[in-house]
Design an enzyme around this catalytic site. Sequence first.
Site, PDB file in Angstrom:
ATOM      1  CG  HIS A 105      20.110   2.639 -11.036  1.00  0.00           C
ATOM      2  ND1 HIS A 105      19.113   3.247 -11.749  1.00  0.00           N
ATOM      3  CD2 HIS A 105      19.998   1.309 -11.320  1.00  0.00           C
ATOM      4  CE1 HIS A 105      18.422   2.346 -12.427  1.00  0.00           C
ATOM      5  NE2 HIS A 105      18.946   1.163 -12.187  1.00  0.00           N
TER       6      HIS A 105
HETATM    7  C1  BDR Z   1      18.316   1.128  -7.219  1.00  0.00           C
HETATM    8  O1  BDR Z   1      17.795  -0.143  -6.825  1.00  0.00           O
HETATM    9  C2  BDR Z   1      18.824  -1.076  -6.760  1.00  0.00           C
HETATM   10  O2  BDR Z   1      18.461  -2.227  -7.464  1.00  0.00           O
HETATM   11  C3  BDR Z   1      20.075  -0.425  -7.299  1.00  0.00           C
HETATM   12  O3  BDR Z   1      21.214  -0.847  -6.571  1.00  0.00           O
HETATM   13  C4  BDR Z   1      19.813   1.036  -7.126  1.00  0.00           C
HETATM   14  O4  BDR Z   1      20.230   1.465  -5.835  1.00  0.00           O
HETATM   15  C5  BDR Z   1      17.785   1.452  -8.610  1.00  0.00           C
HETATM   16  O5  BDR Z   1      16.398   1.445  -8.628  1.00  0.00           O
END
Ligand code: BDR
Length: 307
Positions: A236
């Site tokens: 992500h």
């Molecule tokens: C986001 O949520 C967190 O778990 C990850 O680091 C990312 O920023 C993805 O949904």
Amino acid sequence: MHTPIILDCDPGTDDALAIFLALASPELDVLAITVAGGNVGLEHTLPNALALTALAGSDVPVYGGADHPLLGAFVSETRVHGEDGLGGVVLPPGGKAQPEHAVDAIRRILRTSPEPVTLVGIGPATNLGLALTTEPALAANVREIVLMTGAWGEGNMTPAAEFNAISDPEALAIVLACGRPVVLATLETTAQALCTPAILAGWRALGAGQCLKAACDIQGTVPLNRRLAHAGAALHDPCAIAWIVDPCLFTTRDVSVVMDLGPGPSRGRTVIDRWGRTGAPANAKILETLDATGFFALLGERFSRLP
Ligand code: BDR
Ligand code: CA
């Protein structure tokens, strides 16, 4: 041209790789790393940020910030990031955090920077929201706000909401309303950044640097996404950094985004109007498609530049 940024994060496995990408990219001037509780508590995310920057040989100042959202209870995500936030990968401890609070640091930097600063948010938006709501005039010195948050379809924490968005919806609403250009890497963007075992193997073959190894070890602990047929794990947060480093990797669309702040099952949803159905003016740009091959090549090349 160097883009000055403040990187607000909650490391976090994918935050770790985003930090490495930012620190390795000469296109960016990382003025500060500000940290919130998010994926795990601040008692882990702050030492993680310090360890990651030290491993990268960087002296960027690191600031501790909010350890809970503006409203409601703090909720972590240890299923993806492990109890310590880095999937149990142990790094040498880093240095000390700056004594200044992250929110004060964000405001001071915006107040004094001779050029507009890009705010990058890859965790709950609490630190950014607090800075912008307590001194709204500082938005004038924000060039752009790039966030990994939200989804135009289903969420990953609830059917409606993505983790960062639901972790502090009120703060995210403040950031969206601050009047500066906002760019969103949503779950639909990051699903295209599908990091497979083959991609990790390719990165490992690039060298023996400690950061390259740590990036691979950390990412290797992330469970393969059930949502994505177990083909890999969505990477992500580096998407937000990649947008600033090389926007040609993405196609975009201007949209209106409204936060669902209600108490019901849709709380935390980013209601994204991709087709102009509401007639509301666009208040954000979403990253709609990603050149995944170029993205993963960029990350491998940049990780290889680090110690
Ligand atoms: C986001 O949520 C967190 O778990 C990850 O680091 C990312 O920023 C993805 O949904
Ligand atoms: Ca994150």
